[in-house]
Design a protein around this motif. Structure first.
Motif, PDB file in Angstrom:
ATOM      1  N   ALA A  90       0.925  -1.242  -0.042  1.00 61.04           N
ATOM      2  CA  ALA A  90      -0.043   0.018  -0.085  1.00 61.04           C
ATOM      3  C   ALA A  90       0.898   1.340   0.173  1.00 61.04           C
ATOM      4  CB  ALA A  90      -0.976   0.128   1.269  1.00 61.04           C
ATOM      5  N   ALA A  91       2.055   1.287   0.827  1.00 59.40           N
ATOM      6  CA  ALA A  91       2.856   2.390   0.784  1.00 59.40           C
ATOM      7  C   ALA A  91       3.563   2.624  -0.626  1.00 59.40           C
ATOM      8  CB  ALA A  91       3.898   2.222   1.966  1.00 59.40           C
ATOM      9  N   LEU A  92       4.065   1.463  -1.208  1.00 57.37           N
ATOM     10  CA  LEU A  92       4.573   1.585  -2.363  1.00 57.37           C
ATOM     11  C   LEU A  92       3.567   2.047  -3.350  1.00 57.37           C
ATOM     12  CD1 LEU A  92       7.109   1.063  -4.290  1.00 57.37           C
ATOM     13  CD2 LEU A  92       6.111  -1.303  -4.441  1.00 57.37           C
ATOM     14  N   VAL A  93       2.189   1.726  -3.542  1.00 59.80           N
ATOM     15  CA  VAL A  93       1.498   2.518  -4.484  1.00 59.80           C
ATOM     16  C   VAL A  93       1.218   3.872  -4.069  1.00 59.80           C
ATOM     17  CG1 VAL A  93      -0.973   2.406  -4.874  1.00 59.80           C
ATOM     18  CG2 VAL A  93       0.092   0.233  -4.900  1.00 59.80           C
ATOM     19  N   ILE A  94       1.167   4.323  -2.945  1.00 55.69           N
ATOM     20  CA  ILE A  94       1.206   5.778  -2.601  1.00 55.69           C
ATOM     21  C   ILE A  94       2.428   6.392  -3.254  1.00 55.69           C
ATOM     22  CG2 ILE A  94       0.970   7.562  -0.857  1.00 55.69           C
ATOM     23  CD1 ILE A  94      -0.842   5.289   0.685  1.00 55.69           C
ATOM     24  N   MET A  95       3.500   6.022  -3.105  1.00 52.70           N
ATOM     25  CA  MET A  95       4.746   6.614  -3.212  1.00 52.70           C
ATOM     26  C   MET A  95       4.740   6.622  -4.912  1.00 52.70           C
ATOM     27  SD  MET A  95       6.119   7.651  -0.807  1.00 52.70           S
ATOM     28  CE  MET A  95       7.473   8.278  -1.433  1.00 52.70           C
ATOM     29  N   LEU A  96       4.353   5.603  -5.702  1.00 51.04           N
ATOM     30  CA  LEU A  96       4.194   5.575  -7.133  1.00 51.04           C
ATOM     31  C   LEU A  96       3.176   6.630  -7.464  1.00 51.04           C
ATOM     32  CD1 LEU A  96       4.222   1.823  -7.845  1.00 51.04           C
ATOM     33  CD2 LEU A  96       5.951   3.575  -8.520  1.00 51.04           C
TER      34      LEU A  96
END
Length: 430
Positions: A90-96
């Motif tokens: 989830a955090a990776l998606v937000i950073m992308l």
């Protein structure tokens, strides 16, 4: 029975404090910012809410559903690792998304810096997941302590950070970030101190761990969470899109007034349903961790209490609206209080629909509610695009009511279909 009474008391304390803290935050932010800057803050929070619903809401639901299962099957360590992986994704998606927003220039159109929104979303998402774990473990006192801390800290920080001659939504948003950062540190400390030992003792007393039959808990959790992510995508416009849509056609001041009224009608319903669900969900999942039993008298009482409470809240807030708006903000937000009836009924119908999804959750079949989520967003988007340009805030109020009605009816139909499907399956097995 005494244990249940104590749990109810702690749940009530946690939810009551969170409710008061939320209203205090609304009061402080609305008074110091005024309608225009408050409208910008509300749009920033709406953008955050979309990611919370799509990503961290799914992980939180999964954490609640599978803790009892993992404990009774001796898989708490794998449960921990699976949650960490889901939160990391989830955090990776937000950073992308942040990178895309930055590279495409979309961030220039946001009323609050995208980086600030991303940081808050990730930290608040971690907080939501861990609170779901603590609540599923029935650590009611701990949840109450964290709720009290947040309720005191957030409005205080917002007030302290907005003491400039021209307070802005950015300053208020910084207060939100510092609050969740502090809570996250507390959660890490509590989690380190608690460990899983006490939980393992509880489940070992209640039941012997059944044989797993080679099934992977991590994949079970992923497959359970995936429909909720899709729910979020399908229902994002319905759950947080009103303020984003309004920003396209009305002034920031009108957005702020509408956001305030929506919060006044939604907050009591969220308080009530959250208190009911925080008490009932862990009990039902622990008593039936494999989701094999039929819903019975307990669910009917749960649903009856939910409907009665939501109806009473809706009528009270809508009737008292003209007095509540200046009480929790300022008289600058008055002018459209007639919309509280539309928004109040809309929030009530939507909340009842949300309570009706428990049968599908128990059976690990949340996907049956996808059409309802999609219909909610489609109706809201379609009606608001037609009505808001012509009627302004009144058009959005009507669109919200129409969408909530469609969602409730679609959820009822999904449960009817689910019941008939289960009945046919039992007939075939017999």
């Amino acid at each position: 029975m005494k244990a249940y009474v104590r749990e109810i008391a702690w749940v009530a304390i946690a939810q009551g404090v969170a409710f008061v803290g939320g209203l205090a935050t609304v009061k402080v932010a609305a008074v110091v910012l005024g309608p225009s800057e408050y409208g910008k803050l509300s749009v920033g929070l709406a953008a955050i809410g979309i990611f919370q619903v799509c990503l961290y809401g799914a992980v939180s639901q999964t954490a609640t559903r599978f803790l009892a299962f993992a404990g009774s099957h001796g898989q708490l360590q794998e449960y921990d690792r699976a949650l960490a992986k889901l939160a990391g994704i989830a955090a990776l998606v937000i950073m992308l998304v942040l990178a895309v927003v930055t590279l495409t220039g979309i961030r220039q159109w946001l009323p609050v810096p995208a980086s600030l929104l991303a940081v808050y979303t990730i930290i608040n998402g971690f907080q939501a997941i861990m609170l779901a774990v603590f609540n599923a473990a029935r650590k009611r006192q701990l949840v109450a302590i964290l709720a009290i801390t947040e309720a005191l800290l957030r409005p205080s920080l917002i007030f302290a950070l907005t003491r400039s001659p021209e307070p802005t939504a950015n300053q208020a948003m910084t207060g939100y970030v510092l609050t969740v950062g502090t809570i996250a540190v507390m959660i890490v400390a509590f989690r380190h101190l608690l460990g899983w030992s006490s939980l393992e003792r509880v489940w070992s007393r209640e039941s012997e761990p059944p044989t797993m039959q080679g099934r992977s808990l991590t994949w079970d959790m992923v497959f359970f969470a995936a429909p909720f992510v899709i729910f979020g995508l399908l229902g994002a416009m319905g759950s947080h899109g009103e303020r984003l849509l309004l920003a396209q056609w009305v002034s920031w001041s009108d957005v702020g007034s509408y956001a305030l009224m929506a919060q006044l009608v939604v907050a009591p319903n969220v308080l009530f349903t959250s208190a009911v669900n925080q008490f009932y969900f862990p009990l039902i999942f622990q008593s039936d961790p494999d989701g094999t039993r039929h819903v019975g008298r307990g669910f009917r009482l749960y649903l009856l209490a939910s409907v009665m409470g939501i109806v009473a809240i809706t009528a009270s807030v809508a009737a008292l609206g003209p007095h509540l708006i200046p009480l929790f903000s300022s008289r600058d937000f008055l002018g459209s209080e007639h919309l509280l009836w539309y928004l109040g009924v809309s929030a009530g119908l939507f909340s009842i629909g949300q309570q009706l999804v428990l049968p599908g959750l128990r059976l690990n079949r949340p996907a049956v509610y996808m059409p309802a989520k999609l219909l909610h967003s489609v109706v809201l988007l379609g009606t608001s695009v037609r009505l808001v340009p012509a009627w302004g805030l009144s058009g959005m109020g009507i669109a919200s009511l129409a969408a909530a009605t469609a969602y409730l009816l679609a959820t009822l139909m999904a449960n009817v279909w689910l019941g008939r499907t289960m009945a046919r399956g039992e007939i075939c097995r017999s």
